[in-house]
Design a protein around this motif. Structure first.
Motif, PDB file in Angstrom:
ATOM      1  N   PRO A 171       0.823  -1.211   0.000  1.00  0.00           N
ATOM      2  CA  PRO A 171       0.000   0.000   0.000  1.00  0.00           C
ATOM      3  C   PRO A 171       0.853   1.255   0.000  1.00  0.00           C
ATOM      4  O   PRO A 171       0.370   2.343  -0.302  1.00  0.00           O
ATOM      5  CB  PRO A 171      -0.822  -0.118   1.280  1.00  0.00           C
ATOM      6  CG  PRO A 171      -0.093  -1.106   2.122  1.00  0.00           C
ATOM      7  CD  PRO A 171       0.610  -2.024   1.184  1.00  0.00           C
ATOM      8  N   TYR A 172       2.126   1.108   0.342  1.00  0.00           N
ATOM      9  CA  TYR A 172       3.010   2.271   0.378  1.00  0.00           C
ATOM     10  C   TYR A 172       3.808   2.408  -0.905  1.00  0.00           C
ATOM     11  O   TYR A 172       4.677   3.241  -1.011  1.00  0.00           O
ATOM     12  CB  TYR A 172       3.960   2.179   1.576  1.00  0.00           C
ATOM     13  CG  TYR A 172       3.210   1.972   2.864  1.00  0.00           C
ATOM     14  CD1 TYR A 172       3.258   0.759   3.524  1.00  0.00           C
ATOM     15  CD2 TYR A 172       2.420   2.984   3.392  1.00  0.00           C
ATOM     16  CE1 TYR A 172       2.547   0.556   4.682  1.00  0.00           C
ATOM     17  CE2 TYR A 172       1.710   2.780   4.557  1.00  0.00           C
ATOM     18  CZ  TYR A 172       1.774   1.570   5.197  1.00  0.00           C
ATOM     19  OH  TYR A 172       1.063   1.373   6.352  1.00  0.00           O
ATOM     20  N   GLN A 189       6.415   3.455   4.451  1.00  0.00           N
ATOM     21  CA  GLN A 189       5.907   4.822   4.533  1.00  0.00           C
ATOM     22  C   GLN A 189       4.536   4.781   5.194  1.00  0.00           C
ATOM     23  O   GLN A 189       3.606   4.187   4.662  1.00  0.00           O
ATOM     24  CB  GLN A 189       5.797   5.438   3.142  1.00  0.00           C
ATOM     25  CG  GLN A 189       5.377   6.890   3.205  1.00  0.00           C
ATOM     26  CD  GLN A 189       5.366   7.542   1.839  1.00  0.00           C
ATOM     27  OE1 GLN A 189       5.674   6.900   0.840  1.00  0.00           O
ATOM     28  NE2 GLN A 189       5.010   8.797   1.799  1.00  0.00           N
ATOM     29  N   LEU A 224       0.808   5.764   6.419  1.00  0.00           N
ATOM     30  CA  LEU A 224      -0.251   6.506   5.747  1.00  0.00           C
ATOM     31  C   LEU A 224      -0.266   7.940   6.256  1.00  0.00           C
ATOM     32  O   LEU A 224      -0.004   8.192   7.437  1.00  0.00           O
ATOM     33  CB  LEU A 224      -1.606   5.836   6.016  1.00  0.00           C
ATOM     34  CG  LEU A 224      -1.793   4.461   5.366  1.00  0.00           C
ATOM     35  CD1 LEU A 224      -3.076   3.822   5.856  1.00  0.00           C
ATOM     36  CD2 LEU A 224      -1.825   4.601   3.849  1.00  0.00           C
ATOM     37  N   GLN A 284       4.663  10.572   8.901  1.00  0.00           N
ATOM     38  CA  GLN A 284       5.866  10.311   8.112  1.00  0.00           C
ATOM     39  C   GLN A 284       7.035  10.118   9.081  1.00  0.00           C
ATOM     40  O   GLN A 284       6.967  10.550  10.232  1.00  0.00           O
ATOM     41  CB  GLN A 284       6.162  11.464   7.158  1.00  0.00           C
ATOM     42  CG  GLN A 284       6.482  12.769   7.871  1.00  0.00           C
ATOM     43  CD  GLN A 284       6.750  13.925   6.898  1.00  0.00           C
ATOM     44  OE1 GLN A 284       6.461  13.827   5.707  1.00  0.00           O
ATOM     45  NE2 GLN A 284       7.298  15.003   7.427  1.00  0.00           N
ATOM     46  N   ARG A 309       0.910   1.453  13.342  1.00  0.00           N
ATOM     47  CA  ARG A 309       1.252   1.708  11.931  1.00  0.00           C
ATOM     48  C   ARG A 309       2.721   2.086  11.772  1.00  0.00           C
ATOM     49  O   ARG A 309       3.288   1.943  10.687  1.00  0.00           O
ATOM     50  CB  ARG A 309       0.368   2.819  11.383  1.00  0.00           C
ATOM     51  CG  ARG A 309       0.781   4.208  11.829  1.00  0.00           C
ATOM     52  CD  ARG A 309      -0.158   5.275  11.271  1.00  0.00           C
ATOM     53  NE  ARG A 309      -0.912   5.870  12.364  1.00  0.00           N
ATOM     54  CZ  ARG A 309      -1.985   6.614  12.191  1.00  0.00           C
ATOM     55  NH1 ARG A 309      -2.458   6.831  10.996  1.00  0.00           N
ATOM     56  NH2 ARG A 309      -2.610   7.127  13.217  1.00  0.00           N
TER      57      ARG A 309
END
Ligand SMILES: [Zn+2]
Length: 243
Positions: free
Chosen positions: A31-32, A47, A49, A53, A200
């Motif tokens: 997804p990144y 990375q 979401l 960051q 995450r």
């Protein structure tokens, strides 16, 4: 001599398999995307979401100490990749001050050999299910994973049949925080109850607990933070985004 030979054999077979696993993960759809912006110094952070960051702080001049992991050969390849991913994300955060190195533990490794590896300072990442004693007592009774160690060596037990659809990388990043000496926090990655949002990425509070435990300067490590984070804000402002 015999011990040295056993470890050399484990290192040889483990390295080859892990290199294959890492190579596969580099090409897997994510997804990144293919963004390698967070790759450095043997570490690689996904990375997160938006609006999160990772920081990108300068590299240290010298290499730090190594924490050796032996990953149970019973993990399916995808789970092994998730564990390697958690390791590499911490390596990115630790920025060379401390570095995880992983090897594969053949599934027929004897308990005597495991005891020898532990005496050498290794951590064993073991795959168990909820029938295992560690999953039935105390805080293990409802846990996804349990870390038992003494700051030098120990076990990270992943309770495979409780992970379900959860992000194993996030679960293991929490456990590796314990391996590195962090306790529990009220929120974020090191909160005692898993949440997908908190797991995450490795937040500043988690990095700070590890920096304290490992006696390394927090400002030279990396961590994830909300985009536009102002370091002059109250230190807790970032944490409030977690539930
Ligand atoms: Zn925990």
């Amino acid at each position: 001599m015999r011990l040295a030979r056993v470890i050399a054999v484990l290192l040889g077979s483990g390295l080859a398999l892990l290199i294959a696993a890492v190579a596969i993960s580099a090409h897997a759809a994510s997804p990144y995307g293919q963004d390698d912006r967070y790759a450095s110094n043997g570490g690689y952070a996904r990375q997160p979401l938006p609006p999160y960051q990772y920081t990108d702080h300068a590299q240290p001049a010298s290499s730090g100490r190594t924490v050796t992991l032996y990953i149970d050969g019973d993990f399916p390849a995808a789970q092994r990749q998730a564990i390697v991913g958690a390791m590499r994300e911490w390596n990115y955060v630790l920025n060379g001050y401390v570095q995880f190195r992983a090897h594969l533990l053949p599934h027929d490794t004897s308990s005597a050999e495991i005891a020898r590896l532990r005496r050498s300072g290794a951590w064993i990442v073991a795959r168990v299910d909820s029938r295992h004693p560690i999953a039935q007592q105390g805080e293990g009774a409802h846990a996804l994973a349990v870390t038992v160690g003494n700051g030098h060596d120990g076990f990270v037990y992943v309770i495979g049949d409780r992970i379900g659809g959860r992000d194993l990388t996030g679960v293991v990043m929490h456990e590796f925080g314990h391996v590195l000496g962090a306790g529990h926090d009220h929120a974020g990655l090191m909160a005692p109850v898993y949440s997908a949002a908190a797991a995450r990425c490795i937040d500043r509070d988690a990095a700070a607990m590890v920096a304290s435990s490992q006696r390394v300067p927090l400002q030279r490590l990396n961590w994830c933070e909300p985009t536009g984070y102002d370091p002059r804000d109250q230190p807790r402002a970032a944490s409030n985004a977690y539930r």
